[in-house]
Scaffold this active site. Structure first.
Site, PDB file in Angstrom:
ATOM      1  N   GLU A 147      -3.052  -2.958  14.466  1.00 51.13           N
ATOM      2  CA  GLU A 147      -3.614  -2.116  13.447  1.00 51.13           C
ATOM      3  C   GLU A 147      -3.973  -0.815  13.940  1.00 51.13           C
ATOM      4  OE1 GLU A 147      -6.570  -3.821  10.845  1.00 51.13           O
ATOM      5  OE2 GLU A 147      -6.298  -2.323   9.354  1.00 51.13           O
ATOM      6  N   TRP A 161       0.686  -1.121   0.018  1.00 49.52           N
ATOM      7  CA  TRP A 161       0.104  -0.036  -0.097  1.00 49.52           C
ATOM      8  C   TRP A 161       0.878   1.288  -0.076  1.00 49.52           C
ATOM      9  CZ3 TRP A 161      -2.651  -4.444   1.096  1.00 49.52           C
ATOM     10  CH2 TRP A 161      -4.259  -4.369   0.692  1.00 49.52           C
ATOM     11  N   SER A 162       0.463   2.344  -0.662  1.00 48.42           N
ATOM     12  CA  SER A 162       0.977   3.518  -0.919  1.00 48.42           C
ATOM     13  C   SER A 162       1.694   4.222   0.266  1.00 48.42           C
ATOM     14  CB  SER A 162       0.487   4.378  -2.035  1.00 48.42           C
ATOM     15  OG  SER A 162       1.084   5.546  -1.802  1.00 48.42           O
ATOM     16  N   TRP A 163       0.757   4.625   1.266  1.00 46.83           N
ATOM     17  CA  TRP A 163       1.369   5.472   2.285  1.00 46.83           C
ATOM     18  C   TRP A 163       1.798   4.458   3.503  1.00 46.83           C
ATOM     19  CZ3 TRP A 163      -2.090   8.763   6.392  1.00 46.83           C
ATOM     20  CH2 TRP A 163      -2.993   7.846   6.686  1.00 46.83           C
ATOM     21  N   ASP A 164       1.459   3.137   3.448  1.00 48.54           N
ATOM     22  CA  ASP A 164       2.224   2.257   4.368  1.00 48.54           C
ATOM     23  C   ASP A 164       3.352   2.007   3.813  1.00 48.54           C
ATOM     24  OD1 ASP A 164      -0.918   1.632   3.996  1.00 48.54           O
ATOM     25  OD2 ASP A 164      -0.510   0.180   5.648  1.00 48.54           O
ATOM     26  N   ASP A 166     -10.281   5.204   5.828  1.00 50.24           N
ATOM     27  CA  ASP A 166     -11.201   4.819   4.753  1.00 50.24           C
ATOM     28  C   ASP A 166     -12.648   5.124   5.210  1.00 50.24           C
ATOM     29  OD1 ASP A 166      -8.878   3.808   4.200  1.00 50.24           O
ATOM     30  OD2 ASP A 166      -9.587   1.827   3.889  1.00 50.24           O
TER      31      ASP A 166
HETATM   32  C1  9YW Z   1      -8.811  -1.405   3.078  1.00 51.72           C
HETATM   33  C2  9YW Z   1      -3.199  -1.007   4.449  1.00 51.72           C
HETATM   34  C3  9YW Z   1      -4.600  -0.061   4.419  1.00 51.72           C
HETATM   35  C4  9YW Z   1      -4.234   1.353   4.841  1.00 51.72           C
HETATM   36  C5  9YW Z   1      -5.575   2.254   5.016  1.00 51.72           C
HETATM   37  C6  9YW Z   1      -6.450   1.371   5.923  1.00 51.72           C
HETATM   38  C7  9YW Z   1      -6.741  -0.109   5.417  1.00 51.72           C
HETATM   39  C8  9YW Z   1      -7.449  -1.137   3.242  1.00 51.72           C
HETATM   40  O1  9YW Z   1      -5.367  -0.658   5.368  1.00 51.72           O
HETATM   41  O2  9YW Z   1      -7.291   0.202   4.106  1.00 51.72           O
HETATM   42  O3  9YW Z   1      -8.978  -1.151   1.779  1.00 51.72           O
HETATM   43  O4  9YW Z   1      -9.461  -1.816   3.991  1.00 51.72           O
HETATM   44  O5  9YW Z   1      -7.578   1.848   6.085  1.00 51.72           O
HETATM   45  O6  9YW Z   1      -4.943   3.429   5.447  1.00 51.72           O
HETATM   46  O7  9YW Z   1      -3.482   1.996   3.986  1.00 51.72           O
HETATM   47  O8  9YW Z   1      -2.765  -0.823   5.752  1.00 51.72           O
END
Ligand code: 9YW
Length: 427
Positions: free
Chosen positions: A400, A40-43, A174
């Site tokens: 998390e 994932w991008s900001w992760d 989200d």
């Molecule tokens: C999803 C990975 C991602 C984060 C998001 C977080 C969650 C994924 O997990 O989203 O689609 O359920 O909300 O910020 O990048 O950790």
């Protein structure tokens, strides 16, 4: 690892490093081994900050590997899928996005078609500051510049200086209550149906159908800038996303100098974003920042953790910094939570202590506020954030997210950013 750590901190540092080692796929860091096995991008930006403390070589590979997914128009996708995983490993997988049918998407790697908070230039600069590497800076600068060009050209929907998100997933937060209104206004076709996802379903039901609906609208119009500007029903200027954009734009100017490019356009853009943040998202009546719904033409009502994002603006005027600190320490946020900072105003009817981004404390947002507080010379806030974040992981592990009142862990285990940002905090 710093030699000034206590025994207890050393143990925490080692445990965090073990999580990052275990989540390393060979080229990148899985966001969370069981729940979010892709990149994932900001992760990935957060993971790179932790890797810089532990495995600097991997920190640079992490970012470069994310940019393998960059589209030809500069869009940096929010998920880069690991092709070695079973397609049922995560829903929505590559088949929802159909990046392989988009001419601008890269070949040989499948991605989503959305973005996430653009922290990458800020992180690339921090990597360079920790271990100067001009060749890496020169290699990544054009990719970052293209990412920012896309944001300025395609996402500044009202030519205001601010960028808009076109899906709640783009905020990184989200199911934040901030999005309830624009999401609720979205019309669903009668047959809307989203398949159940993975071992856990959060958020569920109609919200999830709306998320999928927004994706299909984007996909079916080939992610076109015209659709985004004119007709896409979800378009929001968010203070946290724009503050990340602003901090990264400042960093991009510094990286341009290191890479031998012209920093002036980035400086001009940063000045514009700073002005627009204050003009468009600061609400003087309530003394906080709010997200702006571009389709409804008004600020959104619920005050969330996003309100504190602009602490990442190094030029935020002192009276506004003071107002944010008062709000942060009040009973609406840190003042009433044993384990701050809750992601939604505790006094809002939308607050839900266990509801993902509707109340729980997250390490990523704590780190961003800590980082902003340090930049503004706010040791009380920075120490509060540092202490509460370490207490959370000591008590509950690298979960998390966390209950803001009793600190119990929620969601996935061994979450990469929870480990990575603890490494960065410990230094
Ligand atoms: C999803 C990975 C991602 C984060 C998001 C977080 C969650 C994924 O997990 O989203 O689609 O359920 O909300 O910020 O990048 O950790």
């Amino acid at each position: 690892m710093s030699s000034r750590l206590t025994g207890d901190e050393t143990a925490l540092w080692q445990a965090a490093a073990c999580v990052l080692d275990a989540n390393w796929t060979g080229a990148a860091t899985a966001a969370s081994p069981a729940l979010y096995p892709h990149q994932w991008s900001w992760d990935s930006a957060f993971a790179a900050l932790g890797l810089a403390r532990h495995r600097p070589d991997r920190a640079r590979r992490e970012l470069l590997s994310l940019f393998r997914g960059q589209w030809a128009d500069g869009m940096l996708p929010h998920i880069v899928f690991n092709s070695r995983l079973d397609r049922r490993a995560f829903f929505p997988g590559p088949e929802l996005w159909c990046s392989d049918r988009q001419p601008a998407a890269p070949r040989g790697v499948r991605t989503s078609g959305l973005t996430q908070p653009p922290l990458h230039a800020l992180v690339a600069l921090r990597l360079h500051q920790a271990a100067p590497d001009r060749a890496f800076a020169a290699r990544i600068y054009p990719m970052l510049a293209a990412q920012h060009r896309y944001l300025a050209q395609v996402r500044d929907l009202e030519s205001s200086g601010l960028i808009a998100i076109c899906h709640p997933w783009e905020s990184g937060l989200d199911n934040s209550p901030a999005w309830d209104r624009p999401l609720g206004a979205l019309e669903l076709p009668p047959d809307a149906f989203a398949p159940a996802r993975g071992p856990r379903a959060l958020p569920t039901g109609e919200d999830y159908d709306r998320y999928v609906r927004l994706v299909t609208l984007l996909r079916d119009t080939a992610y076109s800038p015209g659709h985004l500007r004119e007709t896409h029903p979800f378009a929001v200027e968010d203070p946290l996303v724009n503050a990340a954009y602003l901090a990264s734009t400042h960093a991009l100017a510094e990286l341009a100098e290191i890479a031998g490019a012209d920093p002036a356009p980035h400086r001009e853009r940063a000045a514009r974003v700073h002005e627009a943040l204050l003009d468009r998202l600061w609400d003087p009546d309530t003394g906080c920042f709010r997200a702006r719904d571009l389709r409804a033409g008004r600020l959104l009502p619920t005050v969330t953790i996003g309100a504190f994002g602009p602490l990442l603006d190094p030029e935020l005027p002192a009276p506004i910094v003071r107002a944010l600190v008062d709000l942060l320490l009040s009973a609406r946020f840190a003042g009433a939570a044993g384990y701050p900072v809750p992601t939604c105003d505790i006094q809002s009817p939308a607050f839900d202590r266990g509801g993902y981004w509707r109340g729980p404390t997250w390490i990523s947002t704590n780190w961003l506020i800590w980082y902003g507080a340090l930049a503004h010379g706010l040791p009380v806030v920075a120490d509060l954030l540092y202490g509460s974040t370490l207490r959370l992981v000591r008590q509950s592990g690298f979960r998390e997210f966390f209950d803001p009142f009793d600190g119990s862990g929620r969601g996935g285990h061994d979450h990469s950013w929870s480990a990575a940002l603890v490494l960065d905090l410990l230094g």
